[in-house]
Design a protein around this motif. Sequence first.
Motif, PDB file in Angstrom:
ATOM      1  N   MET A 120      69.092  42.447  30.148  1.00 32.00           N
ATOM      2  CA  MET A 120      69.650  41.215  29.602  1.00 32.00           C
ATOM      3  C   MET A 120      68.975  40.826  28.289  1.00 32.00           C
ATOM      4  SD  MET A 120      70.346  38.953  33.046  1.00 32.00           S
ATOM      5  CE  MET A 120      71.241  37.661  32.184  1.00 32.00           C
ATOM      6  N   ALA A 121      67.683  41.136  28.158  1.00 34.48           N
ATOM      7  CA  ALA A 121      67.001  40.894  26.880  1.00 34.48           C
ATOM      8  C   ALA A 121      67.606  41.789  25.800  1.00 34.48           C
ATOM      9  CB  ALA A 121      65.499  41.172  27.033  1.00 34.48           C
ATOM     10  N   PHE A 122      67.884  43.034  26.137  1.00 39.32           N
ATOM     11  CA  PHE A 122      68.544  43.951  25.198  1.00 39.32           C
ATOM     12  C   PHE A 122      69.940  43.441  24.846  1.00 39.32           C
ATOM     13  CE2 PHE A 122      71.367  47.710  24.722  1.00 39.32           C
ATOM     14  CZ  PHE A 122      70.837  48.208  23.537  1.00 39.32           C
ATOM     15  N   ASP A 123      70.651  42.923  25.852  1.00 38.38           N
ATOM     16  CA  ASP A 123      71.979  42.356  25.637  1.00 38.38           C
ATOM     17  C   ASP A 123      71.919  41.192  24.646  1.00 38.38           C
ATOM     18  OD1 ASP A 123      74.842  41.553  26.525  1.00 38.38           O
ATOM     19  OD2 ASP A 123      73.649  39.786  27.028  1.00 38.38           O
ATOM     20  N   TYR A 125      69.665  40.688  22.359  1.00 36.87           N
ATOM     21  CA  TYR A 125      69.328  41.228  21.041  1.00 36.87           C
ATOM     22  C   TYR A 125      70.579  41.759  20.342  1.00 36.87           C
ATOM     23  CZ  TYR A 125      67.383  44.300  17.468  1.00 36.87           C
ATOM     24  OH  TYR A 125      67.104  44.920  16.276  1.00 36.87           O
ATOM     25  N   ILE A 126      71.395  42.508  21.072  1.00 39.23           N
ATOM     26  CA  ILE A 126      72.633  43.045  20.483  1.00 39.23           C
ATOM     27  C   ILE A 126      73.587  41.913  20.113  1.00 39.23           C
ATOM     28  CG2 ILE A 126      74.653  44.508  20.885  1.00 39.23           C
ATOM     29  CD1 ILE A 126      72.057  46.068  20.609  1.00 39.23           C
ATOM     30  N   ALA A 127      73.689  40.896  21.002  1.00 42.09           N
ATOM     31  CA  ALA A 127      74.618  39.783  20.763  1.00 42.09           C
ATOM     32  C   ALA A 127      74.237  38.974  19.534  1.00 42.09           C
ATOM     33  CB  ALA A 127      74.663  38.886  21.992  1.00 42.09           C
ATOM     34  N   ILE A 128      72.940  38.830  19.294  1.00 37.76           N
ATOM     35  CA  ILE A 128      72.482  38.021  18.164  1.00 37.76           C
ATOM     36  C   ILE A 128      72.457  38.820  16.861  1.00 37.76           C
ATOM     37  CG2 ILE A 128      70.435  36.830  17.235  1.00 37.76           C
ATOM     38  CD1 ILE A 128      69.874  35.899  20.123  1.00 37.76           C
ATOM     39  N   CYS A 129      72.029  40.054  16.953  1.00 36.09           N
ATOM     40  CA  CYS A 129      71.826  40.843  15.731  1.00 36.09           C
ATOM     41  C   CYS A 129      73.029  41.703  15.335  1.00 36.09           C
ATOM     42  CB  CYS A 129      70.598  41.743  15.891  1.00 36.09           C
ATOM     43  SG  CYS A 129      69.081  40.842  16.238  1.00 36.09           S
ATOM     44  N   TYR A 130      73.828  42.125  16.312  1.00 37.43           N
ATOM     45  CA  TYR A 130      74.949  43.026  16.026  1.00 37.43           C
ATOM     46  C   TYR A 130      76.215  42.551  16.730  1.00 37.43           C
ATOM     47  CZ  TYR A 130      71.015  46.005  14.681  1.00 37.43           C
ATOM     48  OH  TYR A 130      69.861  46.493  14.108  1.00 37.43           O
ATOM     49  N   LEU A 131      76.546  41.288  16.550  1.00 35.96           N
ATOM     50  CA  LEU A 131      77.670  40.695  17.276  1.00 35.96           C
ATOM     51  C   LEU A 131      78.985  41.438  17.024  1.00 35.96           C
ATOM     52  CD1 LEU A 131      78.735  38.481  19.103  1.00 35.96           C
ATOM     53  CD2 LEU A 131      79.006  37.023  17.089  1.00 35.96           C
ATOM     54  N   LEU A 215      58.280  45.770  27.291  1.00 37.88           N
ATOM     55  CA  LEU A 215      59.554  45.917  26.591  1.00 37.88           C
ATOM     56  C   LEU A 215      60.277  44.576  26.433  1.00 37.88           C
ATOM     57  CD1 LEU A 215      60.898  49.266  28.121  1.00 37.88           C
ATOM     58  CD2 LEU A 215      59.844  48.901  25.891  1.00 37.88           C
ATOM     59  N   ASN A 216      60.163  43.703  27.434  1.00 38.98           N
ATOM     60  CA  ASN A 216      60.721  42.353  27.304  1.00 38.98           C
ATOM     61  C   ASN A 216      60.055  41.606  26.158  1.00 38.98           C
ATOM     62  OD1 ASN A 216      62.841  41.211  29.129  1.00 38.98           O
ATOM     63  ND2 ASN A 216      61.576  42.168  30.703  1.00 38.98           N
ATOM     64  N   PHE A 217      58.747  41.730  26.075  1.00 35.52           N
ATOM     65  CA  PHE A 217      57.996  41.056  24.999  1.00 35.52           C
ATOM     66  C   PHE A 217      58.425  41.577  23.631  1.00 35.52           C
ATOM     67  CE2 PHE A 217      54.315  40.955  22.118  1.00 35.52           C
ATOM     68  CZ  PHE A 217      54.078  39.587  22.091  1.00 35.52           C
ATOM     69  N   ILE A 218      58.532  42.898  23.514  1.00 34.59           N
ATOM     70  CA  ILE A 218      58.951  43.490  22.232  1.00 34.59           C
ATOM     71  C   ILE A 218      60.368  43.038  21.881  1.00 34.59           C
ATOM     72  CG2 ILE A 218      59.521  45.666  21.080  1.00 34.59           C
ATOM     73  CD1 ILE A 218      57.262  46.971  22.699  1.00 34.59           C
ATOM     74  N   SER A 219      61.251  43.007  22.887  1.00 31.72           N
ATOM     75  CA  SER A 219      62.641  42.589  22.652  1.00 31.72           C
ATOM     76  C   SER A 219      62.708  41.183  22.082  1.00 31.72           C
ATOM     77  CB  SER A 219      63.446  42.651  23.960  1.00 31.72           C
ATOM     78  OG  SER A 219      63.540  43.965  24.449  1.00 31.72           O
ATOM     79  N   ASN A 241      69.047  28.694  22.017  1.00 31.62           N
ATOM     80  CA  ASN A 241      69.489  28.148  23.308  1.00 31.62           C
ATOM     81  C   ASN A 241      69.954  29.245  24.249  1.00 31.62           C
ATOM     82  OD1 ASN A 241      68.917  25.496  22.739  1.00 31.62           O
ATOM     83  ND2 ASN A 241      70.965  25.024  21.961  1.00 31.62           N
ATOM     84  N   ILE A 242      70.595  30.279  23.679  1.00 30.46           N
ATOM     85  CA  ILE A 242      71.085  31.389  24.497  1.00 30.46           C
ATOM     86  C   ILE A 242      69.933  32.062  25.240  1.00 30.46           C
ATOM     87  CG2 ILE A 242      72.071  33.722  24.382  1.00 30.46           C
ATOM     88  CD1 ILE A 242      73.832  32.731  22.125  1.00 30.46           C
ATOM     89  N   CYS A 243      68.800  32.199  24.542  1.00 30.57           N
ATOM     90  CA  CYS A 243      67.670  32.943  25.114  1.00 30.57           C
ATOM     91  C   CYS A 243      66.710  32.058  25.907  1.00 30.57           C
ATOM     92  CB  CYS A 243      66.886  33.634  23.991  1.00 30.57           C
ATOM     93  SG  CYS A 243      67.883  34.750  22.987  1.00 30.57           S
ATOM     94  N   GLY A 244      66.823  30.731  25.744  1.00 33.84           N
ATOM     95  CA  GLY A 244      65.840  29.832  26.341  1.00 33.84           C
ATOM     96  C   GLY A 244      65.702  29.959  27.842  1.00 33.84           C
ATOM     97  N   SER A 245      66.814  29.846  28.566  1.00 35.10           N
ATOM     98  CA  SER A 245      66.749  29.905  30.028  1.00 35.10           C
ATOM     99  C   SER A 245      66.293  31.276  30.511  1.00 35.10           C
ATOM    100  CB  SER A 245      68.108  29.556  30.636  1.00 35.10           C
ATOM    101  OG  SER A 245      69.107  30.452  30.191  1.00 35.10           O
ATOM    102  N   HIS A 246      66.710  32.315  29.785  1.00 34.29           N
ATOM    103  CA  HIS A 246      66.309  33.677  30.161  1.00 34.29           C
ATOM    104  C   HIS A 246      64.804  33.862  30.035  1.00 34.29           C
ATOM    105  CE1 HIS A 246      66.199  38.205  29.446  1.00 34.29           C
ATOM    106  NE2 HIS A 246      66.654  38.053  30.665  1.00 34.29           N
TER     107      HIS A 246
END
Length: 304
Positions: A120-123, A125-131, A215-219, A241-246
């Motif tokens: 989900m962290a990878f997800d 990252y893709i959603a924010i950087c490569y929408l 890997l979560n930290f790096i993400s 906000n998208i990442c806050g709860s995660h």
Amino acid sequence: MAALNHTGVSHTVFHLLGFPSLEEQHVWISIPFFISYVIALLGNSLLIFIILTKRSLHEPMYLFLCMLAGADLVLSTCTVPQALAIFWFHAGEISLNRCISQVFFLSSTFMSESGILLVMAFDHYIAICYLLRYTTILTHKLIGKIGVTIFLRSYGTIFPIIFLLKRLSFCKSNILPNTACKHIVLAHISCDDTQVNIWYGVFVLMSTLVIDVVLNFISYVLILRAVFHIPSRDARHKALNICGSHVCVIILFYAAGIFSVLTQRFEHHISPHIHVLLASVYILAPPMLTPSFTGSRPNKSGTR
């Protein structure tokens, strides 16, 4: 219910105590357990139903969320009903086979959740950087492969623990000071050499959960770097906000799990009910917070 300590006797039935030294408070302790379980059961079941029945939600974010909700249901159901039975009816008796089965499902599901949180962290990252390339990168075929990989890693890594526990004889005691069976707790009451169990437990911890944490930290370092390069303030706020709860669930999930492991290693210096409390936090809290992951994606202005 007294423990049997005769040398040479290997127990096949154990007694879970719940919160040691707090037996008189079990009815009150059961209240947060019951409320948490009802919220987790209803929230995650409803979440899975909505995602599976609405085709518009068959996108990567919600499919990963559906996996996490399913894991949460397994994690809660294999432990909380038994804890409530102990609190309400003093029904702490459990057979060895059932105890080992609980160790297997509890450990493998915990590891599955760790893998899903990483994906989900990878997800994010893709959603924010490569929408604009989001759906072409995270195809349904790739999501299926990711799900299978998480399943195989979790159950495959924990499966040898069944045989490592089966080979032991338990002659020290048949009292387990916990609400659920744990690998390390069973190892402590064995009268055999448990070095293999301990070292395999360390191997599992280092090769899976520790790697997931790193890997979560790096993400999220990469995500934060990308977010603060977004020119639009509104888009930047929405991405955070998208990442806050995660991030909150990740911190709670891993912190409680790691502290629980550490307290088991230094058990002589920490009160027994603190062990149980920390072990309960990562079973109760994340399943309640999973439905909070629902949210919208950043718009096109949120991409780099």
